[in-house]
Design a protein around this motif. Structure first.
Motif, mmCIF file in Angstrom:
data_model
loop_
_atom_site.group_PDB
_atom_site.id
_atom_site.type_symbol
_atom_site.label_atom_id
_atom_site.label_comp_id
_atom_site.label_asym_id
_atom_site.label_seq_id
_atom_site.Cartn_x
_atom_site.Cartn_y
_atom_site.Cartn_z
ATOM 1 N N SER A 46 0.683 -1.254 -0.050
ATOM 2 C CA SER A 46 0.020 0.060 0.068
ATOM 3 C C SER A 46 0.859 1.309 -0.073
ATOM 4 N N LEU A 47 0.259 2.200 -0.575
ATOM 5 C CA LEU A 47 0.979 3.515 -0.714
ATOM 6 C C LEU A 47 0.593 4.470 0.496
ATOM 7 N N ASN A 48 -0.245 4.090 1.115
ATOM 8 C CA ASN A 48 -0.503 4.954 2.362
ATOM 9 C C ASN A 48 0.609 5.042 3.348
ATOM 10 N N GLY A 49 0.778 6.288 3.825
ATOM 11 C CA GLY A 49 2.006 6.538 4.502
ATOM 12 C C GLY A 49 3.389 6.707 4.159
ATOM 13 N N LEU A 50 3.661 6.243 2.842
ATOM 14 C CA LEU A 50 5.073 6.245 2.193
ATOM 15 C C LEU A 50 5.308 7.597 1.628
ATOM 16 N N SER A 51 6.567 7.860 1.215
ATOM 17 C CA SER A 51 7.004 9.202 0.780
ATOM 18 C C SER A 51 7.784 9.023 -0.149
ATOM 19 N N TRP A 52 7.968 9.930 -1.048
ATOM 20 C CA TRP A 52 9.078 10.243 -2.350
ATOM 21 C C TRP A 52 10.289 9.635 -1.511
ATOM 22 N N GLU A 53 11.011 10.417 -0.737
ATOM 23 C CA GLU A 53 12.459 10.363 -0.251
ATOM 24 C C GLU A 53 12.433 8.753 0.405
ATOM 25 N N GLY A 54 11.292 8.353 0.977
ATOM 26 C CA GLY A 54 11.811 7.032 1.558
ATOM 27 C C GLY A 54 11.401 5.914 0.749
ATOM 28 N N GLU A 55 10.697 6.039 -0.391
ATOM 29 C CA GLU A 55 10.548 5.048 -1.434
ATOM 30 C C GLU A 55 11.822 4.939 -2.555
ATOM 31 N N PHE A 56 12.154 6.091 -2.729
ATOM 32 C CA PHE A 56 13.090 6.419 -3.874
ATOM 33 C C PHE A 56 14.544 6.825 -3.769
ATOM 34 N N GLY A 57 14.748 7.342 -2.233
ATOM 35 C CA GLY A 57 16.008 8.148 -2.077
ATOM 36 C C GLY A 57 17.316 7.504 -2.353
ATOM 37 N N GLU A 58 17.248 6.190 -1.458
ATOM 38 C CA GLU A 58 18.569 5.562 -1.406
ATOM 39 C C GLU A 58 18.784 4.917 -2.735
ATOM 40 N N GLU A 59 17.883 4.293 -3.409
ATOM 41 C CA GLU A 59 17.972 3.551 -4.647
ATOM 42 C C GLU A 59 18.693 4.698 -5.655
ATOM 43 N N MET A 60 18.030 5.971 -5.699
ATOM 44 C CA MET A 60 18.479 6.792 -6.593
ATOM 45 C C MET A 60 19.705 7.283 -6.445
ATOM 46 N N VAL A 82 25.309 9.594 -6.295
ATOM 47 C CA VAL A 82 25.619 10.917 -5.293
ATOM 48 C C VAL A 82 26.125 10.417 -4.041
ATOM 49 N N PRO A 83 27.164 11.251 -3.690
ATOM 50 C CA PRO A 83 27.832 10.836 -2.407
ATOM 51 C C PRO A 83 26.719 10.953 -1.208
ATOM 52 N N ASN A 84 27.314 10.181 -0.127
ATOM 53 C CA ASN A 84 26.231 10.024 0.965
ATOM 54 C C ASN A 84 26.253 11.410 1.643
ATOM 55 N N GLU A 85 27.372 12.348 1.684
ATOM 56 C CA GLU A 85 27.144 13.467 2.382
ATOM 57 C C GLU A 85 26.309 14.526 1.503
ATOM 58 N N ARG A 86 25.797 14.417 0.437
ATOM 59 C CA ARG A 86 24.980 15.524 -0.350
ATOM 60 C C ARG A 86 23.616 14.969 -0.552
ATOM 61 N N PRO A 87 22.911 16.100 -0.248
ATOM 62 C CA PRO A 87 21.366 15.615 0.001
ATOM 63 C C PRO A 87 20.975 15.136 -1.573
ATOM 64 N N MET A 88 19.810 14.513 -1.573
ATOM 65 C CA MET A 88 19.103 14.203 -2.690
ATOM 66 C C MET A 88 18.115 14.786 -3.187
ATOM 67 N N GLY A 89 17.604 15.878 -2.388
ATOM 68 C CA GLY A 89 16.611 16.956 -2.702
ATOM 69 C C GLY A 89 16.337 17.093 -4.173
ATOM 70 N N PRO A 90 17.156 17.869 -4.789
ATOM 71 C CA PRO A 90 16.983 18.347 -6.018
ATOM 72 C C PRO A 90 16.863 16.906 -7.004
ATOM 73 N N TRP A 91 17.586 15.866 -6.724
ATOM 74 C CA TRP A 91 17.322 14.677 -7.832
ATOM 75 C C TRP A 91 16.098 14.187 -7.602
ATOM 76 N N ILE A 92 15.502 14.019 -6.403
ATOM 77 C CA ILE A 92 14.113 13.430 -6.191
ATOM 78 C C ILE A 92 12.876 14.355 -6.543
ATOM 79 N N ARG A 93 13.343 15.601 -6.440
ATOM 80 C CA ARG A 93 12.172 16.581 -6.763
ATOM 81 C C ARG A 93 12.047 16.528 -8.631
ATOM 82 N N ALA A 94 13.160 16.477 -9.216
ATOM 83 C CA ALA A 94 13.196 16.336 -10.540
ATOM 84 C C ALA A 94 12.375 14.944 -11.098
#
Length: 473
Positions: free
Chosen positions: A230-244, A250-262
């Motif tokens: 179920s998609l209930n309670g899930l998020s963009w970051e949680g679902e795709f962040g680490e795999e992306m 992207v190095p661990n010290e850098r945020p994934m925000g722009p990549w995920i938003r794009a």
């Protein structure tokens, strides 16, 4: 050859060079005619002059020789700062409409999209809606000397919101730094502006790196889920962040925000389809079908260009063997007769015999249904992404609404913002649709999180599929 880019938001607002779009490390000079845009060099200005000249003269004529325009523009300005968004937005929309009308009369033609953008995203005071042009016109009217102090003051943190004086910034501060309805994760208007700036810089880098994808970053997951979750309670970051992060390096010290938003700007199509199917079906039978059929209404080149992201539907539904999408819209290439295209699947789906089939139909959806006649088969879901049915496309949608409601075809409509969603929901109810309470009008948890500041407004953002206008069956 790539088409010439429409100037991005900072260039429209005079914060970056209007020709080469450079912002950092350059000294910008305002155009001395319209004072609206900036250039980093005389070379950029000379190259761009042929394109800019008509609108430059149209804008400057308002200030120099149009007393009727001046009276009209000053009439609705509030005498005191206000944070009443209805008042502010009514003022900015009226002001933008008046400016565009004056310019088009001067141009003796309709403004182009870049010309309209100069009006829509003109910087304004957050609490009185004054623009630089109005500030100059007031100064001249009062016999004051024009200098650089007669200019809007940008927020030092985001540089995308403005006020006309320190006193007005005092009045605007709570609005600008408080939680924003259009934001995610409780972010403020100022914090969202900063995300917008980061996303624009990210897009600039991607233009050259992603030429094969039209200069836009697109990404889709390659993993297949072992079972539907179920998609209930899930998020963009949680679902795709680490795999992306692993996928794009992207190095661990850098945020994934722009990549995920794009990525969310196209992935939202697949995720919104899944969210709608989950909400409209009481049991999980739809997750185990051999063939899942989705009709996309009002489809355009965005759905064609983002075709790869729809495989996410197969990746989350491992028991489905075939995904069939019918892309139906007047802007689609081809004719009324469906054109079937078999698309490749990923290296994991292909050995399992899984298929993706797209059909392209250049027609309205009600036209498509009527042409099919008795051969029409009800899909698992009809979806219209950002249809504009309550605003730009009022003429073509009522007949489609009616046929969906009368035949009880499962459907979901999305919108860019609350205003569009509420307007579309009213039209759907009028057509006889009984809207599902979880599907609008409401914010879409799987809408794009790559937002754009609202044009002709001083506050707020819109996003692709940002709102659910209504779902029903």
């Amino acid at each position: 050859m790539q088409p010439e880019r429409v100037p991005p938001l900072p260039a429209r607002m005079g914060l970056a060079c209007y020709k080469c779009f450079k912002e950092d490390g350059v000294r910008l000079s305002r155009c001395s005619g319209c004072h609206r845009i900036s250039y980093c060099s005389s070379d950029c200005q000379k190259i761009d002059w042929k394109m800019h000249k008509p609108m430059c003269k149209a804008i400057s004529s308002i200030e120099k020789s149009n007393p009727i325009a001046a009276m009209t523009l000053f009439f609705s300005l509030p005498s005191e700062p206000t944070t009443d968004l209805n008042v502010l937005h009514n003022n900015t929309e009226a002001h933008g409409s008046n400016i565009l009308g004056f310019c088009e009369r001067s141009l003796q033609r309709q403004a182009t999209i870049p010309e309209r953008n100069l009006v829509g995203w003109e910087p304004r005071c957050m609490v009185c809606t004054r623009t630089d042009q109005l500030i100059r016109m007031e100064a001249v009217k009062n016999g004051e000397t024009l200098d650089n102090s007669k200019r809007l003051i940008p927020c030092p943190q985001c540089n995308l919101s403005f006020c006309c004086s320190p006193a007005h910034w005092d009045a605007a501060r709570a609005l600008h730094h408080g939680p924003c309805e259009d934001a995610h994760d409780g972010l403020s208007h100022c914090e969202m502006n900063r995300e917008v700036r980061a996303d624009i810089k990210f897009a600039d880098v991607m233009v050259d790196a992603m030429q094969d994808a039209g200069g836009q970053f697109r990404w889709a997951s390659e993993r297949i889920k072992p079972a539907w979750v179920s998609l209930n309670g899930l998020s963009w970051e949680g679902e795709f962040g680490e795999e992306m992060r692993r996928s794009v390096g992207v190095p661990n010290e850098r945020p994934m925000g722009p990549w995920i938003r794009a990525a969310s700007d196209t992935l939202t199509m697949a995720m919104t389809i899944l969210y709608g199917l989950e909400k409209l079906n009481e049991d999980g039978g739809w997750t185990r079908k051999h063939t899942l059929t989705v009709h996309i209404l009002g489809a355009t080149m965005k759905e064609i260009g983002g075709a790869m992201v729809f495989e996410e539907i197969l990746h989350r539904l491992p028991e489905v063997k075939t995904l069939k999408l019918v892309l139906c819209g007047p802007e689609m290439p081809g004719g009324h007769v469906p054109r079937t295209i078999a698309l490749d699947t990923c290296p994991e789906c292909t050995p399992r015999g899984r298929k993706r089939i797209h059909e392209h139909v250049a027609d309205t959806y009600h036209g498509f249904v009527q042409n099919k006649g008795s051969k029409f088969e009800k899909p698992d879901l009809c979806i219209a992404f950002n249809s504009g049915a309550s605003q730009e496309s009022r003429q073509t949608w009522p007949a489609t609404f009616k046929i969906l409601a009368e035949r009880k075809i499962p459907a979901l409509f999305t919108a860019f913002n609350r205003e569009e969603a509420e307007g579309e929901a009213a039209l759907l109810r009028t057509a006889g649709a009984k809207l599902h309470p979880a599907l609008g009008p409401a914010k879409n948890p799987w809408g794009s999180i790559q937002v754009i500041p609202e044009p002709n407004k001083v506050y707020g953002f819109y996003a692709g599929n940002g709102w659910l206008a209504g779902g029903f069956k």
